[in-house]
Write a protein that holds these residues in place. Sequence first.
Motif: not given
Lengths: 489, 473
Positions: A67-68, A70-71, A158, A165-166, A169-170
Motif C-alpha cells: 500500500a505504501r 502504491a501511495q 491507480r 499494489q492496487r 491500496l484498495d
Amino acid sequence: MARIDLARVVDLATALDADSRGDPAQLRQRDRAISQKLAARANDATARVAAWLDALRAPGPSAGERARAAQRVLRSLLVALGAALGASTAFAVFAYDGSRPVNVMHVIAVFVGVQFVLVAATLVLSLPESWRRRVPGLAALQDVLRLASPGRWQPALRRVLLPAQREALDRAIGLARRHQRLYGEVHKWALLVASQMFAVSFHAAALAVAALLVVFSDLAFGWSTTLTSEARRVHHILTWLATPWSRWLPEAVPPYALVEQTQYFRGAGGFTGAAPHSAAWWPFLLACMTCYGLAPRLALLAFASLRQRAALQRVFSGMPGAADLRDRLDSRWIATAGEGAEPAPRAVPARDHARAPRPPRVRAVRWSGLALGDGEIVALVRAALGSELAGAIPGGAGSGRSDAALCAELAAAGDAPALLVKAWEPPLGEFTDWLSELRSALGARTPIFVLPVAAESALASGSDARIWTRALDAVGDPFLFVVTTDGAA
Amino acid sequence: MTGVPTFAVVGHPNKGKSSIVSTLAQDDSVRIAPEPGTTTECRAYPMRVDGEVQYVLVDTPGFQRARRALEWMRARETHAGAHRAVVEAFVAEHRATGQFRDECELLTPVLAGAGILYVADGARPYGPDFEAEMEILRWTGQPSMALVNPIGGHAHVAEWRAALSQYFKIVRVFDAQAASFETRLDLLRGFGQLAEEWRAPLDAAVTAIAEERERVHARVARAIAELLAEMLTFVAERRIPVGADSDDFRESLEREWQDALRAREREARRAVEQTYGHRVLQREERPFDLLERDLFSIDDWFLWGLNRRQLVASGAAGGAAVGGVIDAAAHGASLLAGALLGAAIGGAGAWWSSSRLARVRMFTLPLGGQLLRCGPAASPNFPYVVLGRALYHHARIAGRSHAVRSPLALADGPGENWIDRLSAEQRRTLDRAFRALRRDRADAADELARVLEPIVAQGDAPTGAAATAVAHG
C-alpha cells in the motif's frame, strides 16, 4: 517512540482484523510469548506493537508495504504532473517573442494571486473536523474544495499500479471507509499531503523554468494593467510585496524608475521595444515565486506531513483491537483449559424394546442393597411385567464368589430373572460383567429383565430411565430388557 | 511430594467430576453427559501463568469395578503400611489386561502423587456401595478432600457429609453449576490446605486468576465502549438517482441501519462470551427472552435504559447547564430564568425525543445525485438501552459456570433498574462520555471504557453462596 507510517497502520489493521476471528486463548498465548522476546521497552506501547508486527512478519512484502509503495507511485505521478503543469505555466507566462514583453502583472497574478486563493482553500480544508458541525456552511465548502484538491486525482491514476499494489491500496481504502471515525483525520491529512506535493512540484518546476529562461534567453519585462496607469501606486504595491526579502535582498525590490520605465500599453505604438533595464525585474519575480508560491507550499507540506504522522500514530494506537493487543502483550497469560481434545463419545444404536416377552413368573434380585420390601417387589413386578413373583433374593453387595453363586442359583431356578437396581445410580461395569456371567449361566434365549427403581419405590422414568436403557443397549444382548415407565419392556 | 501440585478428581460415575473440572478450569469444552462412562481417559487441565504450570487438575473416569478391585487388594493385604504397595501392585498387574481399565486409569495419577478430590452427588442418597472406592483411595495414602456436588438439590448433603467424614479429613459442598467466581477461588485455596508445600503455589495461582479477572473486566468494558461508540455514530447511506422519490428508499435504508446495529450488538455479545472463556455457548432464542427481544422494541426501552423520570431529569440537567451559562453572562440579572427555562426546554425535549430512533435525511451531492442518510441514533435513551442490555448480558455470562451446558436463557428480567444502582457521579460521567461519543471524539471510547470498568466489575459481584467447609480433625 517508533515512527508510524501507512505501511505500519495497514499491516496492524490487517493483523488485528485476522486476529478478530481467532481464538482469544490462543492469541493470548501467542502474543505473550512474542512479548517476552521483545526488546522494546515496556513503557513504549507503540514501539512494542511495532516490534510485535515485525515478529509476526511473513517473508516478502507485506500488505502495508504494498500500500505504501502504491501511495508512493501515485504521489510520484502527482509530483510529475505538478512539475509538468508548473513548467508549462512558466513557459506560458514567461513567453517572449520580441513583440510584447513578459507582463509582470501576469507573473504576479499566476504565482502570487492565485496562490493566495489556493493556500486559503487549503487552510479551510485543514480546519478541525469538529468545526464542520459548529460553523454553518463549512462542511459544504470543504466538500466542494475537496473535489478540486489534486489529492483527489489519485484514484484516477491507480491504473498504473501493479495488481498487488492496487489490491493493497484498495484494502487500505476499504479500512478507512469502514472505520471513518478513526481514519477520517488520516484521510484528510493524506489528501492534503498529496495536494501539497503536487503544489510544491508545480512551483519548483515553474521557478526552475523561469530561472532557465532568465539565464538562457533574453527576456524583456514590462507591466500593463487596465486597473491603474499610475506607476507610483503600482510601485507601492510591489514594494509591499517585496517586504519579506527587502532587507537582505535589496536588488530584488524594484526601484520606482524601473516601474515607471517599463510600463507599456497594447495597441499601435504601445510597445516600442524593451526598456533599457527591463531585465532587472527578474530578481523580484523569482523572489515573488519563491516567497509566495513555493515557500507556503513547503510549509503546508511540512505541516500536513506532521499532522498526518500524528493522525497515523493515533490510529495505530486506537484502532479496533489495538488495546486488546497491548493487553495481550503486557499482561500475564493465564491458561486453565484442558490439554488435547476430548475423545469422541461411543455411539450406541438404540434398540426397540416393544416386543419383550411377558413371562408368567419371574425371580427378583435386589441388586446392591436396594431397600425394598417383598410386598413392594410383588407390586412392582406385577405392574412392570404382569408376572407373579417366584421369590426375591439379594445380590451385588458381597464378594465375587457370592455373585457367581447367585448366577448358579438363578439358572437352577428356571424362572426369568428380574433384576431390581437403584435407578439413581448408573449401571457400572461390575453390573454388566455380572450380566455376562448370568447370560452364560442362563443360556442365550432366556429373557433377563432389569427394573431400575426410583427412590420412591416406583419404576424409573425420565433421565434415569434413559441412562439405564442406553447403557444396557450397549451390551448388545437381544434378550436383555430394561423396564421403565418411559417404554414398555 | 515434589513437583507441580496435581489434583485427581475421582469418584463414582455420573457424580459431577467433569462439572467440577469444567468449572475450575473455566473450560466449557469438557464433555458433561448424563450417560455413565463419558470420561474414559484421564485428561489434564494445567493452570499456567505465562506458560509455567502452577497446578494441574486431572479429570478421571469413574470407578466401575471398585468392589471387585478392593476384593483383589484385600486378598493380598498384609498390614496397613503395605496398603499403597498393594494398590500399586493392582495397577501394575491389571494395566495390561484391561480388566480394571477405569480403576487403573484413575489410580495412575493418584499413585504418581496427585491429591485426591473425591466427588459425590448430594442430591442422591448415600449407599454402602461407595465405600469400596473410598477405601481404595484411602489405601493410596494421598492427601484427600471430598466435594459434595449437589447436582440436583441438597436433599442428601447431610447424609453424605456424615459418611464422607469417615474417610476424608476435609469435606466441602461445592455446587459446580452455581458456584460464583469467589467460591471457585476459595475452593482452589482449599486445595492448598491438603499439603503444606502446595499452599504457596495454590495461593499464587489464585492471585493470578483474580488479577486476570480484573483484566477481563477491563476487556469487557472496552468491548462495550467500542460497541456504544459504533452504535451511537453509525449511519447508513445510499445514493439515489436525481428525481427519485426518497420515500421508496427510506424504509429499506432504515431496516439496513437497524440490522447493522443488531448484528453489531450480537458480535459484541460473542466477544464478551469469549472473553469469559465460553466458546461453545448456545443461546436459546425464545421470543420471551429479554435480550432476544428486539433492540428497537421501544416499549422495552424503559426496562433497559432511563425511565421517563430519569430521562426528563437528564434532559433538564443539560438544559439547566446551558441556561446557567446565559445567567452567568447576564451576571445574575436574569434571576436564574435562563437555567429554569433551559431545564424546562431540556426536560421537554428529552421527553418528546425519547422514542425517536434516527432521522432519515436527504442531501444533495456537489456533483449531482442525492444521498439518503439514516442515523445516527437520536434518542437520548438509546445509549442507556444499549448499555443496559450489554451489562445484563455480561452479568449473566460472568455468573455462568463453565459446567452449565443448557443454552443461555435470558428470560429473567434485569430486575431493579441498573441505572438506579449507579452513583450520581457515575451517571454524570456516563452522560458526558455519551455526549463525547456522539460528537465523534477520537478518544471518547477509551474514556467510556474507563468509566465502564467499575460498572462492569459491579456486574460480576459474587452471587452464589460460599462453599461450606467442614473440617474434621
